[in-house]
Design a protein around this motif. Sequence first.
Motif, PDB file in Angstrom:
ATOM      1  N   GLY A  80      90.597  83.636  16.544  1.00 18.29           N
ATOM      2  CA  GLY A  80      90.071  82.766  15.493  1.00 18.29           C
ATOM      3  C   GLY A  80      88.552  82.683  15.454  1.00 18.29           C
ATOM      4  N   ARG A  81      87.893  83.586  16.198  1.00 19.24           N
ATOM      5  CA  ARG A  81      86.426  83.567  16.237  1.00 19.24           C
ATOM      6  C   ARG A  81      85.918  84.848  16.876  1.00 19.24           C
ATOM      7  NH1 ARG A  81      84.841  82.907  21.424  1.00 19.24           N
ATOM      8  NH2 ARG A  81      86.331  82.008  22.881  1.00 19.24           N
ATOM      9  N   SER A  82      84.609  85.067  16.775  1.00 25.54           N
ATOM     10  CA  SER A  82      83.971  86.181  17.471  1.00 25.54           C
ATOM     11  C   SER A  82      83.765  85.833  18.938  1.00 25.54           C
ATOM     12  CB  SER A  82      82.602  86.481  16.847  1.00 25.54           C
ATOM     13  OG  SER A  82      82.738  87.089  15.592  1.00 25.54           O
ATOM     14  N   LEU A  83      83.435  86.831  19.727  1.00 21.78           N
ATOM     15  CA  LEU A  83      83.060  86.578  21.111  1.00 21.78           C
ATOM     16  C   LEU A  83      81.718  85.846  21.140  1.00 21.78           C
ATOM     17  CD1 LEU A  83      83.749  90.063  22.783  1.00 21.78           C
ATOM     18  CD2 LEU A  83      85.138  87.994  22.987  1.00 21.78           C
ATOM     19  N   THR A  84      81.536  84.972  22.116  1.00 24.75           N
ATOM     20  CA  THR A  84      80.225  84.358  22.325  1.00 24.75           C
ATOM     21  C   THR A  84      79.333  85.394  23.001  1.00 24.75           C
ATOM     22  OG1 THR A  84      80.748  83.549  24.539  1.00 24.75           O
ATOM     23  CG2 THR A  84      81.285  82.080  22.666  1.00 24.75           C
TER      24      THR A  84
ATOM     25  N   PRO B  95      80.633  96.843  27.719  1.00 21.47           N
ATOM     26  CA  PRO B  95      79.818  97.603  28.682  1.00 21.47           C
ATOM     27  C   PRO B  95      78.328  97.283  28.572  1.00 21.47           C
ATOM     28  CG  PRO B  95      81.418  99.050  27.629  1.00 21.47           C
ATOM     29  CD  PRO B  95      81.485  97.717  26.916  1.00 21.47           C
ATOM     30  N   ALA B  96      77.670  97.275  29.724  1.00 19.07           N
ATOM     31  CA  ALA B  96      76.227  97.003  29.783  1.00 19.07           C
ATOM     32  C   ALA B  96      75.472  97.978  28.886  1.00 19.07           C
ATOM     33  CB  ALA B  96      75.743  97.124  31.219  1.00 19.07           C
ATOM     34  N   GLY B  97      74.429  97.484  28.271  1.00 15.79           N
ATOM     35  CA  GLY B  97      73.615  98.324  27.408  1.00 15.79           C
ATOM     36  C   GLY B  97      73.974  98.223  25.942  1.00 15.79           C
ATOM     37  N   GLU B  98      75.148  97.669  25.632  1.00 14.99           N
ATOM     38  CA  GLU B  98      75.556  97.486  24.233  1.00 14.99           C
ATOM     39  C   GLU B  98      74.914  96.201  23.713  1.00 14.99           C
ATOM     40  OE1 GLU B  98      77.503  99.419  22.235  1.00 14.99           O
ATOM     41  OE2 GLU B  98      77.624 100.898  23.826  1.00 14.99           O
ATOM     42  N   ALA B  99      74.197  96.299  22.612  1.00 11.74           N
ATOM     43  CA  ALA B  99      73.553  95.134  22.026  1.00 11.74           C
ATOM     44  C   ALA B  99      74.602  94.147  21.517  1.00 11.74           C
ATOM     45  CB  ALA B  99      72.630  95.555  20.888  1.00 11.74           C
ATOM     46  N   PHE B 100      74.336  92.853  21.676  1.00 12.79           N
ATOM     47  CA  PHE B 100      75.254  91.820  21.194  1.00 12.79           C
ATOM     48  C   PHE B 100      75.469  91.996  19.692  1.00 12.79           C
ATOM     49  CE2 PHE B 100      75.954  87.597  19.265  1.00 12.79           C
ATOM     50  CZ  PHE B 100      77.163  87.299  19.861  1.00 12.79           C
ATOM     51  N   ALA B 101      76.705  91.888  19.276  1.00  6.79           N
ATOM     52  CA  ALA B 101      77.061  92.002  17.861  1.00  6.79           C
ATOM     53  C   ALA B 101      78.242  91.076  17.591  1.00  6.79           C
ATOM     54  CB  ALA B 101      77.419  93.432  17.508  1.00  6.79           C
ATOM     55  N   LYS B 102      78.307  90.555  16.396  1.00  5.96           N
ATOM     56  CA  LYS B 102      79.438  89.740  15.986  1.00  5.96           C
ATOM     57  C   LYS B 102      80.683  90.637  16.004  1.00  5.96           C
ATOM     58  CE  LYS B 102      80.750  86.614  12.294  1.00  5.96           C
ATOM     59  NZ  LYS B 102      80.414  86.061  10.994  1.00  5.96           N
ATOM     60  N   THR B 103      81.750  90.171  16.633  1.00  8.02           N
ATOM     61  CA  THR B 103      82.941  91.004  16.792  1.00  8.02           C
ATOM     62  C   THR B 103      84.004  90.766  15.722  1.00  8.02           C
ATOM     63  OG1 THR B 103      83.762  89.402  18.391  1.00  8.02           O
ATOM     64  CG2 THR B 103      82.663  91.357  19.267  1.00  8.02           C
ATOM     65  N   CYS B 104      83.909  89.642  15.025  1.00 11.55           N
ATOM     66  CA  CYS B 104      84.877  89.333  13.973  1.00 11.55           C
ATOM     67  C   CYS B 104      84.131  88.981  12.700  1.00 11.55           C
ATOM     68  CB  CYS B 104      85.761  88.143  14.379  1.00 11.55           C
ATOM     69  SG  CYS B 104      86.777  88.460  15.833  1.00 11.55           S
ATOM     70  N   PRO B 105      84.765  89.241  11.555  1.00  7.46           N
ATOM     71  CA  PRO B 105      84.101  88.899  10.281  1.00  7.46           C
ATOM     72  C   PRO B 105      83.930  87.404  10.095  1.00  7.46           C
ATOM     73  CG  PRO B 105      86.206  90.052   9.910  1.00  7.46           C
ATOM     74  CD  PRO B 105      86.035  89.863  11.365  1.00  7.46           C
TER      75      PRO B 105
ATOM     76  N   ALA C  88      93.654  92.110  14.768  1.00  8.63           N
ATOM     77  CA  ALA C  88      94.652  91.301  15.464  1.00  8.63           C
ATOM     78  C   ALA C  88      93.988  90.398  16.502  1.00  8.63           C
ATOM     79  CB  ALA C  88      95.687  92.203  16.120  1.00  8.63           C
ATOM     80  N   MET C  89      93.022  90.932  17.223  1.00  4.35           N
ATOM     81  CA  MET C  89      92.299  90.155  18.224  1.00  4.35           C
ATOM     82  C   MET C  89      91.536  89.006  17.565  1.00  4.35           C
ATOM     83  SD  MET C  89      89.342  91.501  20.846  1.00  4.35           S
ATOM     84  CE  MET C  89      88.324  92.096  19.511  1.00  4.35           C
ATOM     85  N   CYS C  90      90.884  89.283  16.454  1.00  9.00           N
ATOM     86  CA  CYS C  90      90.137  88.241  15.744  1.00  9.00           C
ATOM     87  C   CYS C  90      91.080  87.165  15.205  1.00  9.00           C
ATOM     88  CB  CYS C  90      89.323  88.856  14.610  1.00  9.00           C
ATOM     89  SG  CYS C  90      87.932  89.848  15.210  1.00  9.00           S
TER      90      CYS C  90
END
Length: 62
Positions: A39-43, A52-62, A33-35
Motif C-alpha cells: 500500500g506504499r513505496s519503500l521508505t 543493493p548498495a550504489g542504487e540511488a533511492f527511487a520511489k518504488t510504487c506509483p 503486486a508488492m505495491c
Amino acid sequence: MAFDEDMTTLISTTADATTQTWRLRLPADPFAAMCALAGRSLTAQEYSQYVPAGEAFAKTCP
C-alpha cells in the motif's frame, strides 16, 4: 527446505519426516503486486536495507 532447479517448487520436511511440496507462482507483475500488498513505496531506510548498495533511492510504487 530446498528449492528445485528452476526455483518454482519448495520442498520442506517436518520433524516427523513428513515431506511437503509447495508450488511457487509469481504474479504476472511482481512489483504491482508488492505495491498493492504494502500500500506504499519503500521508505529511504527500507530502500537502503533491501536494494543493493550504489542504487540511488527511487520511489518504488506509483
